[in-house]
Design a protein around this motif. Sequence first.
Motif, short mmCIF file in Angstrom:
data_model
loop_
_atom_site.label_atom_id
_atom_site.label_comp_id
_atom_site.label_asym_id
_atom_site.label_seq_id
_atom_site.Cartn_x
_atom_site.Cartn_y
_atom_site.Cartn_z
N LEU A 171 0.87 -1.17 -0.17
CA LEU A 171 -0.07 0.02 0.06
C LEU A 171 0.88 1.25 0.04
CD1 LEU A 171 -2.62 -1.10 2.67
CD2 LEU A 171 -2.97 -0.71 0.02
N ARG A 172 1.97 1.20 0.55
CA ARG A 172 2.82 2.47 0.85
C ARG A 172 3.56 2.78 -0.54
NH1 ARG A 172 4.79 4.84 5.64
NH2 ARG A 172 3.84 4.57 7.47
N TRP A 173 4.15 1.61 -1.06
CA TRP A 173 4.51 1.65 -2.30
C TRP A 173 3.72 2.35 -3.45
CZ3 TRP A 173 9.35 2.08 -4.43
CH2 TRP A 173 9.39 2.14 -5.85
N ASN A 174 2.40 1.77 -3.57
CA ASN A 174 1.46 2.24 -4.36
C ASN A 174 1.16 3.58 -4.20
OD1 ASN A 174 1.68 -0.23 -5.69
ND2 ASN A 174 -0.29 -1.16 -4.59
N ALA A 175 1.04 4.12 -3.05
CA ALA A 175 0.82 5.31 -2.73
C ALA A 175 1.87 6.35 -3.26
CB ALA A 175 0.41 5.72 -1.21
N LEU A 176 3.15 5.91 -3.12
CA LEU A 176 4.46 6.77 -3.50
C LEU A 176 4.66 6.68 -4.72
CD1 LEU A 176 7.07 8.02 -2.30
CD2 LEU A 176 8.01 5.81 -2.16
N VAL A 177 4.40 5.49 -5.67
CA VAL A 177 4.95 5.48 -7.02
C VAL A 177 3.66 4.46 -7.56
CG1 VAL A 177 6.70 4.87 -8.57
CG2 VAL A 177 7.23 5.12 -6.29
N PRO A 178 2.67 5.21 -7.93
CA PRO A 178 1.28 4.47 -8.20
C PRO A 178 1.58 3.87 -9.47
CG PRO A 178 0.93 6.77 -8.44
CD PRO A 178 2.36 6.76 -7.67
N ASP A 179 2.17 4.22 -10.32
CA ASP A 179 2.33 3.45 -11.70
C ASP A 179 3.49 2.43 -11.93
OD1 ASP A 179 4.47 5.45 -11.46
OD2 ASP A 179 4.03 6.34 -13.63
N GLN A 180 4.06 2.04 -10.70
CA GLN A 180 5.08 0.93 -11.01
C GLN A 180 5.10 -0.17 -9.94
OE1 GLN A 180 7.67 1.11 -13.19
NE2 GLN A 180 6.78 2.76 -14.03
N PRO A 181 3.70 -0.70 -10.21
CA PRO A 181 3.76 -2.01 -9.01
C PRO A 181 4.74 -2.91 -9.39
CG PRO A 181 2.19 -1.95 -10.94
CD PRO A 181 2.68 -0.73 -11.09
N GLU A 182 5.31 -3.06 -10.72
CA GLU A 182 6.15 -4.26 -10.79
C GLU A 182 7.39 -3.85 -10.18
OE1 GLU A 182 4.68 -2.43 -13.15
OE2 GLU A 182 3.23 -4.17 -14.22
N LEU A 183 8.15 -2.62 -10.11
CA LEU A 183 8.88 -2.38 -9.37
C LEU A 183 8.94 -2.64 -7.81
CD1 LEU A 183 11.85 -1.03 -9.07
CD2 LEU A 183 11.07 1.27 -9.46
N GLY A 184 7.83 -2.03 -7.38
CA GLY A 184 7.44 -2.36 -6.07
C GLY A 184 7.57 -3.78 -5.59
N ALA A 185 7.00 -4.66 -6.44
CA ALA A 185 6.86 -5.91 -6.21
C ALA A 185 8.55 -6.55 -6.23
CB ALA A 185 6.00 -6.92 -7.21
N ASP A 186 8.96 -6.04 -6.89
CA ASP A 186 10.51 -6.67 -7.13
C ASP A 186 11.40 -6.06 -5.91
OD1 ASP A 186 13.02 -7.46 -8.63
OD2 ASP A 186 13.63 -5.53 -8.12
N LEU A 187 10.97 -4.95 -5.41
CA LEU A 187 11.78 -4.39 -4.07
C LEU A 187 11.45 -5.36 -2.94
CD1 LEU A 187 11.89 -0.40 -4.86
CD2 LEU A 187 13.69 -2.32 -4.62
N LEU A 188 10.06 -5.43 -3.03
CA LEU A 188 9.51 -6.42 -1.59
C LEU A 188 10.31 -7.84 -1.62
CD1 LEU A 188 5.73 -5.24 -1.49
CD2 LEU A 188 7.64 -5.02 0.24
N ALA A 189 10.19 -8.19 -2.70
CA ALA A 189 10.94 -9.71 -2.85
C ALA A 189 12.25 -9.68 -2.33
CB ALA A 189 10.98 -10.22 -4.33
N ARG A 190 12.92 -8.45 -2.72
CA ARG A 190 14.34 -8.17 -2.24
C ARG A 190 14.39 -8.46 -0.65
NH1 ARG A 190 18.39 -6.99 -5.98
NH2 ARG A 190 17.74 -6.63 -8.15
#
Length: 300
Positions: A96-115
């Motif tokens: 939720l925090r990532w999507n609020a910060l960078v709403p158009d980059q869910p794949e990047l957020g998912a990659d960072l969370l995986a890391r």
Amino acid sequence: MIFIDPPFWPAHGTVFSHLISDTSIAELHAFAAANGVTGRAFDLDHYDVPERIYAELVAAGARPLSGKDLARTLVASGLRIKAKYRVKSVGSVLELRWNALVPDQPELGADLLARWNEPHRHYHSATHLLAVLEALDLLTERNVPGQVALAAWFHDAVYNGSVTDEEDSAILAQACLNGLLPAPQVAEVTRLVRLTATHSPAPSDGAGHILCDADLAILGSAPGEYSRYAAAVRKDFAHIPDEQFHQGRAAALKQLLALDPLFRTVRGRELWAGQAQANLSGELARLGHNLAAADGTLTP
């Protein structure tokens, strides 16, 4: 003291009790190991133990409590892990925090969370990332500059227990953010990521002050939480022999104690400075006063 509630919680064809300590996680681990409770049964602040060994654990010294009283005892001890810091909840909150910060980059957020959720991480995990983001909220009254928030997301995105982790994380940030942000903003994010290697921002570096204080906020946590942090750091460096780790850890603690001030913001000093001094000094004393100087490559 060790406590246990009645077998009640169903799973795997039986019912389970919760085993806790009101003193320390170290005491809990020692009791569990001495009584044959597998480490796989540990769940952050308690052990789940099957009904078949309940009587044995009581005979070994675990004090029976009702489920309600056991929960109250754990909360009062300061060792309770809040629900939002458990793995599934952490992931949901961070998404939720990532999507609020960078709403158009869910794949990047998912990659960072995986890391951040890589299995070799113990302290430097998604829980740490969430704690840093929440500390930034405290320091800024929930008005965190976007580039500081992005630096928090990337600051340990590469983590191998190596002296190059911060540099590798900065390189990753640059590669991921090029084309998404203007070049000066990308440069600022990568600068801030690199700063977390030393936690020594310039006197006029307001963004650096906020990020470094948030990253070091764990040092000013309550004693029980600090104890968990120190134990998790040791697990992160499990590949290093004890003597070498103790030397490096002592050097890192001395470097932190030498920072003047340790927390650069007024709010950070109010929130964490006093307890951090006590925590760091206490851990250093436990490591011993006669450790040889190390090169300080272990990071907080």
